[in-house]
Design a protein around this motif. Structure first.
Motif, PDB file in Angstrom:
ATOM      1  N   GLN A 154       0.812  -1.211   0.000  1.00  0.00           N
ATOM      2  CA  GLN A 154       0.000   0.000   0.000  1.00  0.00           C
ATOM      3  C   GLN A 154       0.850   1.268   0.000  1.00  0.00           C
ATOM      4  O   GLN A 154       0.309   2.370   0.039  1.00  0.00           O
ATOM      5  CB  GLN A 154      -0.932   0.006   1.216  1.00  0.00           C
ATOM      6  CG  GLN A 154      -1.855  -1.198   1.284  1.00  0.00           C
ATOM      7  CD  GLN A 154      -2.741  -1.196   2.521  1.00  0.00           C
ATOM      8  OE1 GLN A 154      -3.076  -0.151   3.058  1.00  0.00           O
ATOM      9  NE2 GLN A 154      -3.120  -2.391   2.977  1.00  0.00           N
ATOM     10  N   MET A 155       2.163   1.128  -0.028  1.00  0.00           N
ATOM     11  CA  MET A 155       3.082   2.259   0.062  1.00  0.00           C
ATOM     12  C   MET A 155       3.962   2.332  -1.173  1.00  0.00           C
ATOM     13  O   MET A 155       4.177   1.317  -1.851  1.00  0.00           O
ATOM     14  CB  MET A 155       3.955   2.142   1.320  1.00  0.00           C
ATOM     15  CG  MET A 155       3.177   1.898   2.595  1.00  0.00           C
ATOM     16  SD  MET A 155       4.255   1.571   4.018  1.00  0.00           S
ATOM     17  CE  MET A 155       3.045   0.997   5.226  1.00  0.00           C
ATOM     18  N   ASN A 156       4.495   3.503  -1.482  1.00  0.00           N
ATOM     19  CA  ASN A 156       5.383   3.657  -2.635  1.00  0.00           C
ATOM     20  C   ASN A 156       6.689   4.338  -2.242  1.00  0.00           C
ATOM     21  O   ASN A 156       7.299   5.051  -3.022  1.00  0.00           O
ATOM     22  CB  ASN A 156       4.694   4.428  -3.756  1.00  0.00           C
ATOM     23  CG  ASN A 156       4.209   5.803  -3.321  1.00  0.00           C
ATOM     24  OD1 ASN A 156       4.061   6.071  -2.126  1.00  0.00           O
ATOM     25  ND2 ASN A 156       3.952   6.678  -4.272  1.00  0.00           N
ATOM     26  N   TRP A 157       7.111   4.120  -1.023  1.00  0.00           N
ATOM     27  CA  TRP A 157       8.382   4.654  -0.530  1.00  0.00           C
ATOM     28  C   TRP A 157       9.267   3.516  -0.033  1.00  0.00           C
ATOM     29  O   TRP A 157       9.049   2.351  -0.367  1.00  0.00           O
ATOM     30  CB  TRP A 157       8.132   5.689   0.572  1.00  0.00           C
ATOM     31  CG  TRP A 157       7.105   5.275   1.595  1.00  0.00           C
ATOM     32  CD1 TRP A 157       7.221   4.299   2.536  1.00  0.00           C
ATOM     33  CD2 TRP A 157       5.784   5.825   1.746  1.00  0.00           C
ATOM     34  NE1 TRP A 157       6.080   4.201   3.278  1.00  0.00           N
ATOM     35  CE2 TRP A 157       5.182   5.125   2.830  1.00  0.00           C
ATOM     36  CE3 TRP A 157       5.075   6.838   1.115  1.00  0.00           C
ATOM     37  CZ2 TRP A 157       3.891   5.415   3.276  1.00  0.00           C
ATOM     38  CZ3 TRP A 157       3.794   7.114   1.554  1.00  0.00           C
ATOM     39  CH2 TRP A 157       3.206   6.418   2.612  1.00  0.00           C
ATOM     40  N   LEU A 158      10.267   3.840   0.749  1.00  0.00           N
ATOM     41  CA  LEU A 158      11.242   2.861   1.235  1.00  0.00           C
ATOM     42  C   LEU A 158      10.812   2.277   2.582  1.00  0.00           C
ATOM     43  O   LEU A 158       9.909   2.798   3.242  1.00  0.00           O
ATOM     44  CB  LEU A 158      12.615   3.514   1.370  1.00  0.00           C
ATOM     45  CG  LEU A 158      13.206   4.133   0.102  1.00  0.00           C
ATOM     46  CD1 LEU A 158      14.461   4.933   0.434  1.00  0.00           C
ATOM     47  CD2 LEU A 158      13.519   3.055  -0.938  1.00  0.00           C
ATOM     48  N   ALA A 159      11.482   1.204   2.963  1.00  0.00           N
ATOM     49  CA  ALA A 159      11.220   0.599   4.272  1.00  0.00           C
ATOM     50  C   ALA A 159      12.523   0.144   4.899  1.00  0.00           C
ATOM     51  O   ALA A 159      13.433  -0.320   4.215  1.00  0.00           O
ATOM     52  CB  ALA A 159      10.263  -0.586   4.147  1.00  0.00           C
ATOM     53  N   MET A 160      12.594   0.283   6.196  1.00  0.00           N
ATOM     54  CA  MET A 160      13.693  -0.290   6.962  1.00  0.00           C
ATOM     55  C   MET A 160      13.552  -1.808   6.915  1.00  0.00           C
ATOM     56  O   MET A 160      12.449  -2.347   6.788  1.00  0.00           O
ATOM     57  CB  MET A 160      13.603   0.205   8.411  1.00  0.00           C
ATOM     58  CG  MET A 160      14.787  -0.096   9.280  1.00  0.00           C
ATOM     59  SD  MET A 160      14.501   0.622  10.941  1.00  0.00           S
ATOM     60  CE  MET A 160      16.139   0.427  11.637  1.00  0.00           C
ATOM     61  N   GLN A 161      14.680  -2.516   6.973  1.00  0.00           N
ATOM     62  CA  GLN A 161      14.622  -3.973   7.008  1.00  0.00           C
ATOM     63  C   GLN A 161      13.674  -4.404   8.132  1.00  0.00           C
ATOM     64  O   GLN A 161      13.790  -3.947   9.267  1.00  0.00           O
ATOM     65  CB  GLN A 161      16.013  -4.559   7.251  1.00  0.00           C
ATOM     66  CG  GLN A 161      17.007  -4.334   6.122  1.00  0.00           C
ATOM     67  CD  GLN A 161      16.762  -5.258   4.934  1.00  0.00           C
ATOM     68  OE1 GLN A 161      15.904  -6.135   4.985  1.00  0.00           O
ATOM     69  NE2 GLN A 161      17.503  -5.055   3.857  1.00  0.00           N
TER      70      GLN A 161
END
Length: 285
Positions: A176-183
């Motif tokens: 649902q997101m279009n950015w980055l994520a932390m591991q």
């Protein structure tokens, strides 16, 4: 909502050759020759085994050479340093949608992924949190709008600090997101807890905005976005901070930040030692 928590497999195939058999052409021939020629069979088997062993050795040598070449061709990861490495780790994840039913996680080096970003948001959120599920679509729209502004395109990045309870939930919610994520292992573990304490996150969803050297702009962006959906005041810096950023080059601001961090660390250590000394003296008395 409370902030609670939550290649390739190498398959070696061995060839198993059947032991050479010696059969007669007819039953009469078998009766005429009751004693098989064991020496001929042994010689044939030995020759076959020798050929197979040589082939296996050649195969192993070829595989070893190929693996060595692949290891040589694989580039070494870059040496990274900076405030965001300390906060977020060496790599961040992004999600690539392949089609309606498939998606692929990509690994990005942190400094490369955040290069050129003027504002970095840390988004604390989870799939089990109702207010998070309501706010995430709003944040997606705001993120797209801010990155489409003329002269300031793609200067805003968000890194999701997942507070999901497992990796499967992380994967579903990330779509649902279009950015980055932390591991996810870090975000749902001790590093995620450390970031929550560092930025005084009391509940989720929470959005903390940092500048390009990791200084805090605001810890209340979650409430500022609904009040300023057009982003007229984004990223909501106070006037003094804006003046400081405009006058002081990034390299100098980063140097000052590191020096302040070192001084702060020494003061904290001194205070801990002082408190520990008083406690020991009190216990002795």
């Amino acid at each position: 909502a409370d902030d609670t928590g939550g290649a390739t497999e190498a398959v070696a195939e061995e060839e198993s050759g059947a032991a050479p058999s010696h059969t007669g052409e007819t039953a009469d021939a078998t009766k005429a020759n009751d004693i098989p020629d064991s020496s001929a069979g042994t010689d044939t088997a030995s020759a076959t085994d020798g050929d197979r062993a040589a082939a296996d050795e050649s195969s192993v040598a070829a595989d070893t050479a190929a693996a060595s070449d692949a290891a040589t061709d694989t580039p070494s990861p870059p040496v990274q340093s900076g405030p965001f490495i300390d906060l977020l780790g060496e790599t961040l994840l992004s999600l690539e949608i392949l089609d309606e039913q498939r998606a692929q996680l990509n690994v990005n080096y942190t400094n490369e992924a955040l290069s050129g970003k003027k504002v970095v948001g840390l988004y604390f959120s989870a799939d089990w949190c109702g207010p998070c599920r309501q706010f995430t679509p709003e944040l997606v729209n705001f993120y797209n709008k801010m990155n489409a502004r003329r002269g300031k395109d793609n200067q805003f990045e968000i890194v999701w600090i997942s507070r999901c309870r497992d990796v499967e939930s992380f994967g579903r919610y990330f779509t649902q997101m279009n950015w980055l994520a932390m591991q996810p292992e870090d975000a749902m573990g001790a590093k995620g807890e450390m970031l929550s304490k560092k930025y005084k996150v009391k509940g989720i969803p929470s959005l903390v905005l940092l500048d390009e050297v990791g200084n805090v702009i605001t810890t209340d962006a979650r409430n500022k976005i609904p009040a300023d959906k057009a982003g007229i005041g984004f990223p909501w810096r106070n006037p003094l901070a804006t003046l400081y950023i405009n006058l002081i080059p990034k390299s100098l601001r980063l140097l000052l930040k590191n020096q302040v961090g070192e001084v702060k660390g020494k003061i904290q250590q001194a205070l801990k030692g002082l408190v520990g000394g008083k406690s020991a003296a009190t216990a002795a008395a």
